[in-house]
Design a protein around this motif. Structure first.
Motif, PDB file in Angstrom:
ATOM      1  N   UNK A   1      25.946   2.304  18.972  1.00 59.14           N
ATOM      2  CA  UNK A   1      26.685   3.587  18.548  1.00 59.14           C
ATOM      3  C   UNK A   1      27.939   4.049  19.132  1.00 59.14           C
ATOM      4  N   UNK A   2      28.430   5.191  18.694  1.00 57.40           N
ATOM      5  CA  UNK A   2      29.571   5.638  19.560  1.00 57.40           C
ATOM      6  C   UNK A   2      29.411   6.450  20.703  1.00 57.40           C
ATOM      7  N   UNK A   3      30.257   6.514  21.699  1.00 55.62           N
ATOM      8  CA  UNK A   3      30.017   7.370  22.995  1.00 55.62           C
ATOM      9  C   UNK A   3      29.492   8.618  22.821  1.00 55.62           C
ATOM     10  N   UNK A   4      29.911   9.396  21.963  1.00 57.72           N
ATOM     11  CA  UNK A   4      29.237  10.745  22.074  1.00 57.72           C
ATOM     12  C   UNK A   4      27.688  10.743  21.387  1.00 57.72           C
ATOM     13  N   UNK A   5      27.223   9.805  20.750  1.00 59.47           N
ATOM     14  CA  UNK A   5      26.004   9.797  20.116  1.00 59.47           C
ATOM     15  C   UNK A   5      25.069   9.029  21.001  1.00 59.47           C
TER      16      UNK A   5
ATOM     17  N   UNK B   1      37.302  11.751  22.663  1.00 64.36           N
ATOM     18  CA  UNK B   1      38.159  12.688  23.310  1.00 64.36           C
ATOM     19  C   UNK B   1      38.472  14.021  22.834  1.00 64.36           C
ATOM     20  N   UNK B   2      38.686  13.920  21.430  1.00 61.35           N
ATOM     21  CA  UNK B   2      38.932  15.105  20.557  1.00 61.35           C
ATOM     22  C   UNK B   2      37.651  15.900  20.670  1.00 61.35           C
ATOM     23  N   UNK B   3      36.630  15.281  20.490  1.00 63.17           N
ATOM     24  CA  UNK B   3      35.063  16.052  20.390  1.00 63.17           C
ATOM     25  C   UNK B   3      34.786  16.660  21.816  1.00 63.17           C
ATOM     26  N   UNK B   4      35.320  16.057  22.944  1.00 61.50           N
ATOM     27  CA  UNK B   4      35.108  16.626  24.178  1.00 61.50           C
ATOM     28  C   UNK B   4      36.242  17.667  24.742  1.00 61.50           C
ATOM     29  N   UNK B   5      37.064  17.877  23.764  1.00 58.51           N
ATOM     30  CA  UNK B   5      38.078  18.821  23.993  1.00 58.51           C
ATOM     31  C   UNK B   5      39.110  18.235  25.066  1.00 58.51           C
TER      32      UNK B   5
ATOM     33  N   UNK C   1      45.075  15.582  26.853  1.00 62.79           N
ATOM     34  CA  UNK C   1      45.247  14.597  28.104  1.00 62.79           C
ATOM     35  C   UNK C   1      45.243  13.181  27.382  1.00 62.79           C
ATOM     36  N   UNK C   2      45.017  13.144  26.267  1.00 67.07           N
ATOM     37  CA  UNK C   2      44.750  11.694  25.637  1.00 67.07           C
ATOM     38  C   UNK C   2      45.685  11.494  24.486  1.00 67.07           C
ATOM     39  N   UNK C   3      46.074  12.566  23.674  1.00 70.31           N
ATOM     40  CA  UNK C   3      47.122  12.328  22.680  1.00 70.31           C
ATOM     41  C   UNK C   3      48.430  12.697  23.061  1.00 70.31           C
ATOM     42  N   UNK C   4      49.079  11.770  23.007  1.00 71.33           N
ATOM     43  CA  UNK C   4      50.554  11.879  23.501  1.00 71.33           C
ATOM     44  C   UNK C   4      51.703  11.871  22.140  1.00 71.33           C
ATOM     45  N   UNK C   5      51.299  11.519  21.029  1.00 70.78           N
ATOM     46  CA  UNK C   5      52.040  11.541  19.774  1.00 70.78           C
ATOM     47  C   UNK C   5      51.864  12.650  18.947  1.00 70.78           C
ATOM     48  N   UNK C   6      52.867  13.007  18.096  1.00 69.44           N
ATOM     49  CA  UNK C   6      52.595  13.886  17.191  1.00 69.44           C
ATOM     50  C   UNK C   6      51.913  13.638  15.936  1.00 69.44           C
TER      51      UNK C   6
END
Length: 315
Positions: free
Chosen positions: A149-153, A219-223, A227-232
């Motif tokens: 599964x994915x990290x959150x799950x 990373x988005x789900x963790x808020x 710190x992770x998204x560098x692009x627009x």
């Protein structure tokens, strides 16, 4: 070997329809090994009995069935069509008995009977498969389930008691219901489509911001997207393998585990670049974590899994 008979045809030839109640495991074992080895003499070596004893076991089985299993020639044996058909059923009976024996011994010894592991799909691979094989070798009667599964799950499956233990990328925070333990660490690589022209350069953030980024959804789900998204411009992906495929098909960049993208870099399908001037010397690292419910007692199979994963080398 000759042609085989259908089950219905065999039943019409069997004198005793309940022959399996009369046939012994010793007879079935002698029959199967004789077929495998091709002679009573060779079968006797494996069984550890005299050739005449093996021959007698087969003869008694044939008498119980009322079916000739072998055509006996002066220097060889030839299995009959009925014998060829019954061979597969005899093997199944012996296999099921072996499983019954293993399961019974497991129950007598109080060994764990099941283990469910939730695993971050990015972490699946040869090393983890070897851990699973080691557990099954130690507990052959164990029913092992692996939920990819994915990290959150991963944590969600553990918290909902759908899994006994979880193994995934660290979520950078604890949880009051869970016990957490460190797994291995791995390098995180900045990679981009060759079309961006970033190859082995220290790329200024201003230049990176204008390019499409494939970002980790967890990373988005963790808020922690700041710190992770560098692009627009962002595309979200819930696992690294999907991210890799997106990069191979689009002019974009991403942060990926080194072990996920190293082949694509070596093949020239992706190019490594750096955000920090020291990135080529000291790579970013993420860690993995093991998790299980604090209030739920661990069994021996869980303990073994945790121990084996903790021994895996960093990547």
């Amino acid at each position: 070997m000759g042609s085989t008979l259908s089950c219905d045809k065999i039943k019409t030839h069997v004198k005793n329809p309940d022959f399996l109640m009369a046939a012994t495991l010793e007879q079935l074992n002698a029959f199967v090994i004789t077929v495998d080895k091709g002679s009573f003499k060779q079968a006797s070596y494996q069984i550890g009995k005299h050739t005449s004893t093996v021959s007698g076991l087969i003869a008694n089985l044939e008498a119980e069935l009322g079916i000739e299993l072998f055509i006996r020639k002066p220097r060889s044996l030839e299995i009959t069509p009925a014998g060829s058909e019954l061979y597969q059923y005899a093997k199944s009976v012996l296999r099921e008995f072996d499983l019954l024996d293993v399961k019974a011994n497991s129950l007598i010894e109080g060994l764990p009977n099941s283990l469910t592991i939730a695993v971050d799909s990015d972490l699946m691979g040869a090393e983890l498969s070897a851990v699973f094989a080691s557990i099954l070798s130690s507990y052959p009667a164990l029913e092992l389930k692996v939920l990819s599964t994915d990290p959150m799950q991963v944590r969600g499956h553990v918290l909902n008691e759908q899994a006994d233990v979880g193994f995934g990328v660290s979520l950078f925070s604890g949880h009051h219901e869970l016990t957490l333990a460190d797994g291995f660490s791995f390098d995180v690589t900045f990679v981009a489509s060759p079309a961006l022209g970033f190859r082995e350069q220290v790329v200024p953030l201003e230049r990176v911001r204008g390019q499409l980024q494939v970002a980790a959804l967890f990373m988005k789900q963790l808020g922690k997207q700041d710190t992770h998204n560098l692009s627009s411009r962002i595309i979200y992906s819930n696992n690294s393998l999907s991210t890799l495929e997106l990069l191979l098909q689009s002019n974009a960049w991403a942060m990926l585990p080194g072990f996920i993208c190293e082949r694509a870099i070596a093949a020239g399908d992706l190019e490594e670049f750096y955000i920090s001037p020291t990135g080529s010397v000291r790579a970013n690292q993420w860690t993995t974590e093991l998790s299980w419910l604090t209030a739920k007692p661990k069994n021996a199979a869980m303990d073994l899994f945790i121990k084996k994963v903790a021994q895996l080398p960093n990547r």
